[in-house]
Scaffold this motif. Structure first.
Motif, PDB file in Angstrom:
ATOM      1  N   PRO A 119       0.806  -1.238   0.000  1.00  0.00           N
ATOM      2  CA  PRO A 119       0.000   0.000   0.000  1.00  0.00           C
ATOM      3  C   PRO A 119       0.829   1.273   0.000  1.00  0.00           C
ATOM      4  O   PRO A 119       0.349   2.319  -0.454  1.00  0.00           O
ATOM      5  N   LEU A 120       2.078   1.201   0.498  1.00  0.00           N
ATOM      6  CA  LEU A 120       2.932   2.391   0.502  1.00  0.00           C
ATOM      7  C   LEU A 120       3.375   2.778  -0.900  1.00  0.00           C
ATOM      8  O   LEU A 120       3.791   3.931  -1.129  1.00  0.00           O
ATOM      9  N   LEU A 121       3.305   1.830  -1.847  1.00  0.00           N
ATOM     10  CA  LEU A 121       3.731   2.102  -3.214  1.00  0.00           C
ATOM     11  C   LEU A 121       2.632   2.746  -4.053  1.00  0.00           C
ATOM     12  O   LEU A 121       2.890   3.200  -5.164  1.00  0.00           O
ATOM     13  N   ILE A 122       1.397   2.769  -3.545  1.00  0.00           N
ATOM     14  CA  ILE A 122       0.291   3.364  -4.300  1.00  0.00           C
ATOM     15  C   ILE A 122       0.435   4.871  -4.254  1.00  0.00           C
ATOM     16  O   ILE A 122       0.426   5.474  -3.171  1.00  0.00           O
ATOM     17  N   PRO A 123       0.564   5.528  -5.388  1.00  0.00           N
ATOM     18  CA  PRO A 123       0.797   6.977  -5.378  1.00  0.00           C
ATOM     19  C   PRO A 123      -0.455   7.751  -4.987  1.00  0.00           C
ATOM     20  O   PRO A 123      -1.575   7.349  -5.275  1.00  0.00           O
ATOM     21  N   THR A 124      -0.245   8.846  -4.320  1.00  0.00           N
ATOM     22  CA  THR A 124      -1.327   9.768  -3.956  1.00  0.00           C
ATOM     23  C   THR A 124      -0.927  11.178  -4.374  1.00  0.00           C
ATOM     24  O   THR A 124       0.259  11.466  -4.593  1.00  0.00           O
ATOM     25  N   SER A 125      -1.907  12.029  -4.479  1.00  0.00           N
ATOM     26  CA  SER A 125      -1.644  13.398  -4.926  1.00  0.00           C
ATOM     27  C   SER A 125      -2.286  14.392  -3.969  1.00  0.00           C
ATOM     28  O   SER A 125      -3.419  14.191  -3.515  1.00  0.00           O
ATOM     29  N   LYS A 126      -1.561  15.459  -3.671  1.00  0.00           N
ATOM     30  CA  LYS A 126      -2.074  16.529  -2.838  1.00  0.00           C
ATOM     31  C   LYS A 126      -2.463  17.754  -3.654  1.00  0.00           C
ATOM     32  O   LYS A 126      -2.851  18.783  -3.091  1.00  0.00           O
TER      33      LYS A 126
END
Length: 226
Positions: free
Chosen positions: A28-35
């Protein structure tokens, strides 16, 4: 060549402590997120795939069943990333452990069944006895339907475990054959290596398909009980 074929399926340890939990939490840490307000192409593609998958599974559900959409999407992402993690060199695949797959399958199946008995008890009980059953066969069919209901989580877990384990074993065998043939016959080595590459591509597809199948079956169990 004398390496145990099942050595890669043994739960790893760090300083004698089990590291399976850390490995399970790693994908799950590899799933990218955007702010940011405007997402990049990777985030946009990821969101599009999530919406497509969610729409595919939630089409057949009513309003009550769609409340499970976040859980089902999280489940398919978790299983897919965990399956793909095992394709990396010197890695460990948690989904090859039957205990972990049962730990996922049993609560989800039990939650769907309990919901069915609470909200639609008549329909839930009707599944144990098909309409038009001859009277002498009623006790036998009730037993058979009960067994088929109780075996559903085991079927979910065993299906995922068997498919992932079989693919990894086959890749291990072909990889060992490639190393053995590299000092004997170069043309044969190139042929076996090509087969290994094709098998790796197939295993990537299997990892994603098995995640989808596991989640889809959970969704179908939920549909039958909502």
């Amino acid at each position: 060549m004398n390496e145990n074929l099942f050595a890669s399926f043994i739960a790893p340890t760090i300083l004698g402590l089990p590291a399976a939990v850390l490995i399970i939490l790693f994908p799950p840490l590899l799933i990218p997120t955007s702010k940011y307000l405007i997402n990049n192409r990777l985030i946009t593609t990821q969101q599009w795939l999530i919406k497509l998958t969610s729409k595919q599974m939630m089409t057949m559900h009513n309003t009550k069943g769609r409340t499970w959409s976040l859980m089902l999407v999280s489940l398919i992402i978790f299983i897919a990333t965990t399956n793909l993690l095992g394709l990396l060199p010197h890695s460990f695949t948690p989904t090859t452990q039957l205990s972990m797959n049962l730990a996922m399958a049993i609560p989800l199946w039990a939650g769907a069944v309990i919901m069915g008995f609470r909200s639609k008890i008549k329909n839930a009980l009707a599944h144990f006895l098909p309409q038009g059953t001859p009277t002498p066969l009623i006790p036998m069919l009730v037993i058979i339907e009960t067994i088929s209901l109780l075996i559903q989580p085991m079927a979910l877990a065993v299906r995922l475990t068997a498919n992932i384990t079989a693919g990894h074993l086959l890749m291990h065998l072909i990889g060992s054959a490639t190393l053995a043939m590299s000092t004997i016959n170069l043309p044969s080595t190139l042929v076996i290596f090509t087969i290994l590459i094709l098998l790796t591509i197939l295993e990537i597809a299997v990892a994603l398909i098995q995640a989808y199948v596991f989640t889809l079956l959970v969704s179908l169990y939920l549909h039958d009980n909502t």
